[in-house]
Design a protein around this motif. Structure first.
Motif, PDB file in Angstrom:
ATOM      1  N   ALA A  32      92.611  47.546  76.245  1.00  0.00           N
ATOM      2  CA  ALA A  32      92.622  47.348  74.802  1.00  0.00           C
ATOM      3  C   ALA A  32      92.637  48.736  74.166  1.00  0.00           C
ATOM      4  CB  ALA A  32      91.393  46.568  74.358  1.00  0.00           C
ATOM      5  N   VAL A  33      93.551  48.952  73.244  1.00  0.00           N
ATOM      6  CA  VAL A  33      93.692  50.256  72.601  1.00  0.00           C
ATOM      7  C   VAL A  33      93.661  50.089  71.086  1.00  0.00           C
ATOM      8  CG1 VAL A  33      94.986  51.196  74.556  1.00  0.00           C
ATOM      9  CG2 VAL A  33      96.238  50.211  72.620  1.00  0.00           C
ATOM     10  N   ALA A  34      93.355  51.157  70.387  1.00  0.00           N
ATOM     11  CA  ALA A  34      93.282  51.121  68.931  1.00  0.00           C
ATOM     12  C   ALA A  34      94.633  51.388  68.277  1.00  0.00           C
ATOM     13  CB  ALA A  34      92.253  52.145  68.438  1.00  0.00           C
ATOM     14  N   ARG A  38     100.212  55.638  69.850  1.00  0.00           N
ATOM     15  CA  ARG A  38      99.505  56.807  70.392  1.00  0.00           C
ATOM     16  C   ARG A  38      99.290  56.645  71.895  1.00  0.00           C
ATOM     17  NH1 ARG A  38      93.487  57.338  68.460  1.00  0.00           N
ATOM     18  NH2 ARG A  38      93.343  55.615  69.937  1.00  0.00           N
ATOM     19  N   SER A  39      98.888  55.447  72.321  1.00  0.00           N
ATOM     20  CA  SER A  39      98.628  55.216  73.738  1.00  0.00           C
ATOM     21  C   SER A  39      99.906  55.202  74.559  1.00  0.00           C
ATOM     22  CB  SER A  39      97.853  53.912  73.922  1.00  0.00           C
ATOM     23  OG  SER A  39      96.559  54.058  73.370  1.00  0.00           O
ATOM     24  N   VAL A  40     100.980  54.630  74.019  1.00  0.00           N
ATOM     25  CA  VAL A  40     102.267  54.666  74.724  1.00  0.00           C
ATOM     26  C   VAL A  40     102.701  56.110  74.913  1.00  0.00           C
ATOM     27  CG1 VAL A  40     104.724  54.132  74.542  1.00  0.00           C
ATOM     28  CG2 VAL A  40     103.026  52.364  74.086  1.00  0.00           C
ATOM     29  N   THR A  41     102.573  56.920  73.877  1.00  0.00           N
ATOM     30  CA  THR A  41     102.937  58.338  73.982  1.00  0.00           C
ATOM     31  C   THR A  41     102.146  59.014  75.094  1.00  0.00           C
ATOM     32  OG1 THR A  41     103.572  58.448  71.658  1.00  0.00           O
ATOM     33  CG2 THR A  41     103.005  60.535  72.733  1.00  0.00           C
ATOM     34  N   TRP A  76      95.052  43.648  70.902  1.00  0.00           N
ATOM     35  CA  TRP A  76      94.505  42.332  70.610  1.00  0.00           C
ATOM     36  C   TRP A  76      93.077  42.394  70.098  1.00  0.00           C
ATOM     37  CZ3 TRP A  76      96.706  40.771  75.943  1.00  0.00           C
ATOM     38  CH2 TRP A  76      98.100  40.639  75.837  1.00  0.00           C
ATOM     39  N   ALA A  77      92.335  43.447  70.418  1.00  0.00           N
ATOM     40  CA  ALA A  77      90.978  43.602  69.873  1.00  0.00           C
ATOM     41  C   ALA A  77      91.039  44.095  68.431  1.00  0.00           C
ATOM     42  CB  ALA A  77      90.172  44.578  70.727  1.00  0.00           C
ATOM     43  N   GLY A  78      92.223  44.494  67.993  1.00  0.00           N
ATOM     44  CA  GLY A  78      92.419  44.955  66.620  1.00  0.00           C
ATOM     45  C   GLY A  78      92.868  46.394  66.553  1.00  0.00           C
ATOM     46  N   ARG A  79      93.850  46.646  65.705  1.00  0.00           N
ATOM     47  CA  ARG A  79      94.282  48.020  65.480  1.00  0.00           C
ATOM     48  C   ARG A  79      93.118  48.815  64.894  1.00  0.00           C
ATOM     49  NH1 ARG A  79      98.599  45.606  66.001  1.00  0.00           N
ATOM     50  NH2 ARG A  79     100.729  46.269  66.069  1.00  0.00           N
ATOM     51  N   GLY A  80      92.937  50.000  65.394  1.00  0.00           N
ATOM     52  CA  GLY A  80      91.857  50.843  64.903  1.00  0.00           C
ATOM     53  C   GLY A  80      90.484  50.470  65.438  1.00  0.00           C
ATOM     54  N   ALA A  81      90.420  49.601  66.444  1.00  0.00           N
ATOM     55  CA  ALA A  81      89.127  49.205  67.013  1.00  0.00           C
ATOM     56  C   ALA A  81      88.390  50.442  67.518  1.00  0.00           C
ATOM     57  CB  ALA A  81      89.336  48.214  68.156  1.00  0.00           C
ATOM     58  N   ARG A 133      90.570  61.695  80.084  1.00  0.00           N
ATOM     59  CA  ARG A 133      90.368  60.532  79.214  1.00  0.00           C
ATOM     60  C   ARG A 133      91.643  60.252  78.444  1.00  0.00           C
ATOM     61  NH1 ARG A 133      85.949  57.833  79.918  1.00  0.00           N
ATOM     62  NH2 ARG A 133      84.332  59.113  80.802  1.00  0.00           N
ATOM     63  N   ASP A 134      91.903  58.958  78.233  1.00  0.00           N
ATOM     64  CA  ASP A 134      93.042  58.602  77.396  1.00  0.00           C
ATOM     65  C   ASP A 134      92.609  58.641  75.930  1.00  0.00           C
ATOM     66  OD1 ASP A 134      91.832  56.148  76.698  1.00  0.00           O
ATOM     67  OD2 ASP A 134      93.320  54.921  77.711  1.00  0.00           O
ATOM     68  N   PRO A 135      93.512  58.428  74.985  1.00  0.00           N
ATOM     69  CA  PRO A 135      93.144  58.542  73.569  1.00  0.00           C
ATOM     70  C   PRO A 135      92.065  57.558  73.112  1.00  0.00           C
ATOM     71  CG  PRO A 135      95.523  58.609  73.807  1.00  0.00           C
ATOM     72  CD  PRO A 135      94.959  58.249  75.156  1.00  0.00           C
ATOM     73  N   ASP A 136      91.822  56.485  73.869  1.00  0.00           N
ATOM     74  CA  ASP A 136      90.787  55.521  73.505  1.00  0.00           C
ATOM     75  C   ASP A 136      89.489  55.742  74.276  1.00  0.00           C
ATOM     76  OD1 ASP A 136      92.004  53.494  71.541  1.00  0.00           O
ATOM     77  OD2 ASP A 136      93.569  53.819  73.034  1.00  0.00           O
ATOM     78  N   GLY A 137      89.403  56.845  74.997  1.00  0.00           N
ATOM     79  CA  GLY A 137      88.177  57.177  75.711  1.00  0.00           C
ATOM     80  C   GLY A 137      88.066  56.578  77.091  1.00  0.00           C
ATOM     81  N   ASN A 138      89.103  55.871  77.574  1.00  0.00           N
ATOM     82  CA  ASN A 138      89.070  55.317  78.926  1.00  0.00           C
ATOM     83  C   ASN A 138      89.215  56.432  79.948  1.00  0.00           C
ATOM     84  OD1 ASN A 138      89.026  52.449  78.242  1.00  0.00           O
ATOM     85  ND2 ASN A 138      91.094  52.789  77.486  1.00  0.00           N
TER      86      ASN A 138
END
Length: 177
Positions: A32-34, A38-41, A76-81, A133-138
């Motif tokens: 799940a990404v925000a 950004r994550s695709v990039t 799916w958790a929401g944009r900007g989560a 880390r990826d842009p969502d902190g994973n």
């Protein structure tokens, strides 16, 4: 890898009737990404995965080597989560296995050239790993396994993993050979 993990005798981990088939492999990692773009990039440009499928504005699958999908990204958790809070349960990291040391070195060079900060680099005896880390902190681990004949073993044959600093300059010199 957590340096506080204790060595276990894996021979007692399961009985033959409950053991997983040794040919089993891990498949898709779904995240799940925000921000999907950004994550695709990040996964496409910094890590080198190919986009294989897009589902509207909500999900994208990426892969290596023409496989249908290794990584799924969705909003799916929401944009900007928000990121999960530190110290909570959830994904610690997932690992991307490279076929050899030169491929790992090329991946590390690519992420460094993309401006991605490394969180660590370890020699575990059985493998060499770089953490980021990826842009969502994973957490993402880029690693390669050493040949099994090189794995450190105790006198009784059990694997003796360790966590020592990985010599990054030596790893990157693989690209000059």
């Amino acid at each position: 890898m957590n340096p506080q993990l204790q060595r276990q005798d894996t021979r007692e981990a399961s009985s033959p009737s409950t053991a997983i088939d040794p040919a089993t492999q891990m498949g898709l990692v779904a995240l799940a990404v925000a921000d999907l773009d950004r994550s695709v990039t990040y996964y496409r440009d910094a890590l080198g995965f190919d986009v294989t499928a897009t589902y509207g504005r909500d999900a994208v699958f990426l892969s290596a080597g023409g496989y249908h999908h290794h990584i799924g990204l969705n909003t799916w958790a929401g944009r900007g989560a928000p990121h999960p809070a530190p110290g909570t349960t959830g994904l610690y990291h997932f690992a991307i296995l490279y076929p050899d040391r030169a491929a790992l070195a090329a991946a590390v060079r690519r992420v460094l050239e993309a401006g991605v900060a490394l969180e660590g680099a370890s020699d575990h005896g059985v493998s060499e790993a770089v953490y980021l880390r990826d842009p969502d902190g994973n957490g993402v681990e880029l690693y390669r396994d050493r040949p099994e004949s090189e794995w450190p073993r105790a006198d009784d044959g059990t694997i003796v993993m360790h966590t020592r600093p990985l010599d990054l300059p030596a790893l990157l010199r693989e690209l000059q050979a």
